[in-house]
Design a protein around this motif. Structure first.
Motif, mmCIF file in Angstrom:
data_model
loop_
_atom_site.group_PDB
_atom_site.id
_atom_site.type_symbol
_atom_site.label_atom_id
_atom_site.label_comp_id
_atom_site.label_asym_id
_atom_site.label_seq_id
_atom_site.Cartn_x
_atom_site.Cartn_y
_atom_site.Cartn_z
ATOM 1 N N ALA A 193 -44.907 68.828 72.497
ATOM 2 C CA ALA A 193 -46.223 69.090 73.137
ATOM 3 C C ALA A 193 -47.243 68.287 72.018
ATOM 4 C CB ALA A 193 -46.481 70.591 72.972
ATOM 5 N N LEU A 194 -46.896 68.303 70.815
ATOM 6 C CA LEU A 194 -47.682 67.556 69.754
ATOM 7 C C LEU A 194 -47.733 66.088 70.172
ATOM 8 C CD1 LEU A 194 -49.462 67.655 67.329
ATOM 9 C CD2 LEU A 194 -47.604 67.733 65.865
ATOM 10 N N ARG A 195 -46.549 65.689 70.219
ATOM 11 C CA ARG A 195 -46.405 64.051 70.582
ATOM 12 C C ARG A 195 -47.378 63.796 71.624
ATOM 13 N NH1 ARG A 195 -41.367 61.646 71.970
ATOM 14 N NH2 ARG A 195 -40.284 63.594 72.237
ATOM 15 N N ILE A 196 -47.493 64.752 72.761
ATOM 16 C CA ILE A 196 -47.960 64.313 74.017
ATOM 17 C C ILE A 196 -49.770 64.181 73.675
ATOM 18 C CG2 ILE A 196 -48.874 65.671 76.097
ATOM 19 C CD1 ILE A 196 -45.869 66.491 76.610
ATOM 20 N N GLU A 205 -39.463 64.452 77.511
ATOM 21 C CA GLU A 205 -39.213 63.354 78.391
ATOM 22 C C GLU A 205 -40.729 62.771 78.821
ATOM 23 O OE1 GLU A 205 -37.820 62.149 83.003
ATOM 24 O OE2 GLU A 205 -36.882 63.709 81.955
ATOM 25 N N TYR A 206 -41.762 63.578 79.120
ATOM 26 C CA TYR A 206 -43.226 63.070 79.349
ATOM 27 C C TYR A 206 -43.748 62.453 78.041
ATOM 28 C CZ TYR A 206 -47.856 62.993 81.158
ATOM 29 O OH TYR A 206 -48.879 62.395 81.657
ATOM 30 N N ALA A 207 -43.339 62.937 76.689
ATOM 31 C CA ALA A 207 -43.712 62.531 75.722
ATOM 32 C C ALA A 207 -43.141 61.098 75.311
ATOM 33 C CB ALA A 207 -43.520 63.296 74.308
ATOM 34 N N ASP A 208 -41.935 60.752 75.663
ATOM 35 C CA ASP A 208 -41.489 59.637 75.821
ATOM 36 C C ASP A 208 -42.143 58.471 76.561
ATOM 37 O OD1 ASP A 208 -39.696 60.461 73.902
ATOM 38 O OD2 ASP A 208 -37.920 60.749 75.251
ATOM 39 N N ARG A 209 -42.611 59.068 77.876
ATOM 40 C CA ARG A 209 -43.193 58.081 78.694
ATOM 41 C C ARG A 209 -44.517 57.670 78.119
ATOM 42 N NH1 ARG A 209 -42.704 60.978 84.549
ATOM 43 N NH2 ARG A 209 -40.349 61.296 84.700
ATOM 44 N N LEU A 210 -45.288 58.525 77.521
ATOM 45 C CA LEU A 210 -46.615 58.263 77.089
ATOM 46 C C LEU A 210 -46.757 57.580 75.815
ATOM 47 C CD1 LEU A 210 -48.688 61.652 77.378
ATOM 48 C CD2 LEU A 210 -48.716 59.663 78.813
ATOM 49 N N GLY A 211 -45.319 57.717 74.929
ATOM 50 C CA GLY A 211 -45.116 56.812 73.771
ATOM 51 C C GLY A 211 -45.018 55.459 74.058
ATOM 52 N N ASP A 212 -44.664 54.957 75.254
ATOM 53 C CA ASP A 212 -44.502 53.763 75.937
ATOM 54 C C ASP A 212 -45.805 52.936 76.233
ATOM 55 O OD1 ASP A 212 -44.057 50.996 76.572
ATOM 56 O OD2 ASP A 212 -42.762 51.935 78.211
ATOM 57 N N PRO A 239 -39.289 67.968 81.664
ATOM 58 C CA PRO A 239 -39.258 68.385 80.207
ATOM 59 C C PRO A 239 -40.434 67.695 79.242
ATOM 60 C CG PRO A 239 -37.086 67.739 80.858
ATOM 61 C CD PRO A 239 -37.875 67.281 81.955
ATOM 62 N N LEU A 240 -41.085 68.586 78.418
ATOM 63 C CA LEU A 240 -42.082 67.886 77.794
ATOM 64 C C LEU A 240 -41.648 66.830 76.933
ATOM 65 C CD1 LEU A 240 -44.020 71.061 76.323
ATOM 66 C CD2 LEU A 240 -44.242 69.786 78.472
ATOM 67 N N LEU A 276 -45.547 75.697 76.348
ATOM 68 C CA LEU A 276 -45.783 74.948 75.522
ATOM 69 C C LEU A 276 -45.054 75.386 74.166
ATOM 70 C CD1 LEU A 276 -48.307 72.787 74.640
ATOM 71 C CD2 LEU A 276 -49.141 74.960 73.450
ATOM 72 N N ARG A 277 -44.648 76.626 74.047
ATOM 73 C CA ARG A 277 -43.650 77.221 72.898
ATOM 74 C C ARG A 277 -42.130 76.398 72.957
ATOM 75 N NH1 ARG A 277 -46.975 81.824 73.406
ATOM 76 N NH2 ARG A 277 -45.550 82.794 74.937
ATOM 77 N N THR A 278 -41.919 76.206 74.216
ATOM 78 C CA THR A 278 -40.468 75.726 74.559
ATOM 79 C C THR A 278 -40.035 74.521 73.677
ATOM 80 O OG1 THR A 278 -41.109 74.347 76.573
ATOM 81 C CG2 THR A 278 -40.460 76.710 76.712
#
Length: 618
Positions: free
Chosen positions: A472-475, A503-510, A500-501, A465-467
């Motif tokens: 993480a906040l976007r997720i 990349e996953y945040a970008d996916r969820l943002g769609d 990477p967090l 989470l700290r990386t």
């Protein structure tokens, strides 16, 4: 190999086990059960023995996301294989199809869960008569059938996993009954090791921990017994900001020599005997104020009914169960949990719910002869006056906590709520259940950012989470900060360690792909949202589909609702308030005029509503 049944099956008959991996044995020889989908169908039928299982339930168990067009034909093939395996009886096939679905007929000597239930019931009855040696023997016989996590080889199916969790909760309760009985008989040493192992797997289950303390103390291991309490106290403080219950504190003081000698368990045996709760959720995070509010209200003599409401995935059931597990000392006549819906999401009748409550609480509820479905006095009828009076009399004489989970509407539970006496009821519901009064209401909103991040960190590890705390906040915000979405994201990321967090945040943002990403094994956010969608009236579904667009842009006002719905002010107000009542739209907590209010749709439901609106429009 599966343990042979305690009551032998007839020669040549098949003996099935669910209390461990799904297995079948004939004359001591294991039988092949076929491919995975066939085993899922068999497990689902066996988990509801002698009861019709709807085709939709079987379909969801085998194809939870996207059943093929040939699903019904495939099911027929799998059911035919089950018929061949089971053989026939004098009356014909063991698996028959009727208006309610497929029904598998099976005897107690052919299925371990039926035998388990019979032995546990007999053991508890012996304990109530004071015959503790017989009780301990019968309960141990039941536990000998428990060979590990039930159906552990098929838990990637949501429907099978839910049934497996219920079976495990029943096994845990019987283990607690057995351990307390052995302690009362002065034979605590036989239970010490098993209790230790179970406490490690269920650290917040107070009754288990109290029995472990007592077994250690009775075995002359006082220092270890006190250490068990200290570990529990630190765990509660760290996870919930709470202290151990008064019963546990009294047990601890007694062991220190500053009180009466310890009893058989931290909660009295009569208290715990009636407990029937699923295991406490291990990933419960946040909700500290709501939990304190719920605990305070249930500890007050002035409040008897609490409604915990919130959108799908907000953690209503988890909150209610956490409170129920922490309140064992306050409800000496037991704590009971009943689902008000069937596994396929349809509502159970009040008579069905009351029947289960009667079995759990030992209430003799008069049975109304069954008539045609929907006819007066039939399965779809309301509770008879005689049955309701018997239930109300029991409530007036006992102090019990009843959790009625996932309530679809007021009519489903109105006759089950206490009119007098010391018992309390917690209702969880997506809708507001506005027709129930007087009740104490606790509305669950999204988690605060910090709480949502804490939940995510528990699942993926605080180091990861700290990386990238920004990602993480976007997720968590892309999940609407709802425990369901954040939990599924965490489970998915825990497996995809390379992802990477950011990349996953970008996916969820769609918005068009977010629900596709919110799947972890057999846990699907889309399926949970679908249940809430089906609860809405057709007009409300259409309205929500039209409001999802402006809601996703940051909420909508009354003027925005009028424009999206294409109607005048009074009709827009009625529509929005209907959606608020159904739990599909949230409104400001304080008083504000309709024109000044900013309304919101929970993000996950908003995504699903837009998806459905697009499909139905097409």
């Amino acid at each position: 190999m599966t343990r042979p049944p305690a009551r032998p099956a007839p020669a040549g008959a098949v003996y099935f086990s669910l209390l461990g991996p799904l297995t079948a044995v004939r004359d001591g020889r294991p039988l092949p059960l076929g491919p995975r989908k066939q085993r899922l169908v068999l497990a689902t039928l066996l988990s509801r023995p002698n009861t019709p299982v709807p085709v939709d339930v079987l379909t969801d168990a085998v194809w939870p996301d996207d059943p093929p067009r040939t699903a019904r034909k495939n099911l027929q093939v799998y059911v035919s294989a089950a018929r061949a395996l089971l053989g026939s009886t004098g009356g014909g096939d063991r698996v028959v199809h009727g208006c309610g679905g497929y029904r598998l007929s099976i005897d107690e000597g052919e299925l371990d869960t039926l035998r388990f239930r019979s032995l546990a019931r007999a053991g508890r009855a012996a304990g109530e008569r004071g015959d503790l040696r017989t009780a301990a023997r019968l309960l141990r016989d039941a536990l000998d059938l428990w060979e590990g996590p039930p159906l552990n080889d098929l838990r990637d199916s949501t429907g099978v996993a839910e049934e497996a969790e219920r079976l495990e909760a029943r096994c845990l309760t019987v283990y607690e009954d057995w351990a307390e009985t052995e302690i009362e008989l002065g034979r605590a040493a036989v239970a010490v090791d098993g209790l230790r192992d179970l406490v490690e797997r269920h650290p917040l289950r107070e009754r288990l921990r109290a029995a472990w303390m007592n077994s250690l103390h009775q075995s002359g291991r006082q220092a270890e017994a006190l250490a068990v309490y200290d570990d529990y106290r630190q765990l509660l403080a760290r996870e919930l900001g709470l202290e151990p219950s008064p019963a546990m504190a009294s047990l601890y003081k007694a062991m220190l020599g500053r009180g009466r000698a310890p009893r058989s368990a931290g909660t009295s045996r009569d208290t715990a005997r009636g407990t029937a709760l699923p295991a406490a959720p291990r990933d419960f995070t946040g909700r500290r104020e709501e939990l304190r509010d719920l605990l305070a209200v249930l500890g007050s003599p002035d409040e008897r009914v609490v409604v915990v409401s919130g959108p799908a995935g907000s953690g209503k059931s988890a909150l209610a169960l956490r409170a129920a597990h922490l309140l064992g000392d306050g409800f000496h006549d037991g704590r009971f949990h009943v689902q008000v819906r069937r596994e396929n999401g349809t509502a159970r009748t009040p008579a069905e719910v009351l029947g289960e409550l009667g079995r759990l609480c030992g209430v003799r509820v008069p049975v109304v002869p069954a008539g045609p479905a929907g006819a007066e006095g039939g399965p779809a009828a309301a509770v008879s006056q005689e049955a309701e009076d018997a239930w109300q009399e029991w409530l007036s004489l006992h102090r019990a906590l009843i959790v009625l989970d996932d309530v679809p509407d007021e009519a489903s539970v109105r006759g089950l709520l206490p009119r007098s006496g010391p018992s309390s009821v917690v209702l969880t519901a997506r809708g507001q259940l506005a027709g129930l009064a007087p009740v104490h209401r606790i509305a669950l909103a999204a988690l605060a950012d910090g709480e949502a991040l804490e939940l995510l960190g528990r699942l993926i590890g605080p180091g990861r989470l700290r990386t990238d705390p920004g990602a993480a906040l976007r997720i968590v915000r892309a999940c609407g900060a709802l425990p369901l979405g954040v939990g599924v994201s965490g489970m998915r990321l825990a497996v995809l360690r390379h992802l990477p967090l950011a990349e996953y945040a970008d996916r969820l943002g769609d918005p068009s792909a977010a629900l596709d990403e919110l799947v972890a094994g057999d846990v699907s956010v889309r399926l949970r949202m679908a249940c809430g969608w089906q609860d809405l009236a057709p007009d409300d579904r259409r309205a929500l589909g039209r409001l999802a667009g402006p809601a996703q842009a940051g909420g909508f006002t009354l003027d925005g609702a009028m424009e999206a719905l294409g109607c005048e002010e009074r009709a827009a107000i009625r529509t929005v308030e209907s959606l608020i009542d159904a739990g599909a739209v949230t409104s400001p907590a304080g008083e504000v005029t309709a024109h000044a209010a900013l309304y919101e749709v929970p993000r996950l439901l908003c995504l699903y509503a837009r998806e459905r609106a697009g499909l139905e429009g097409a």
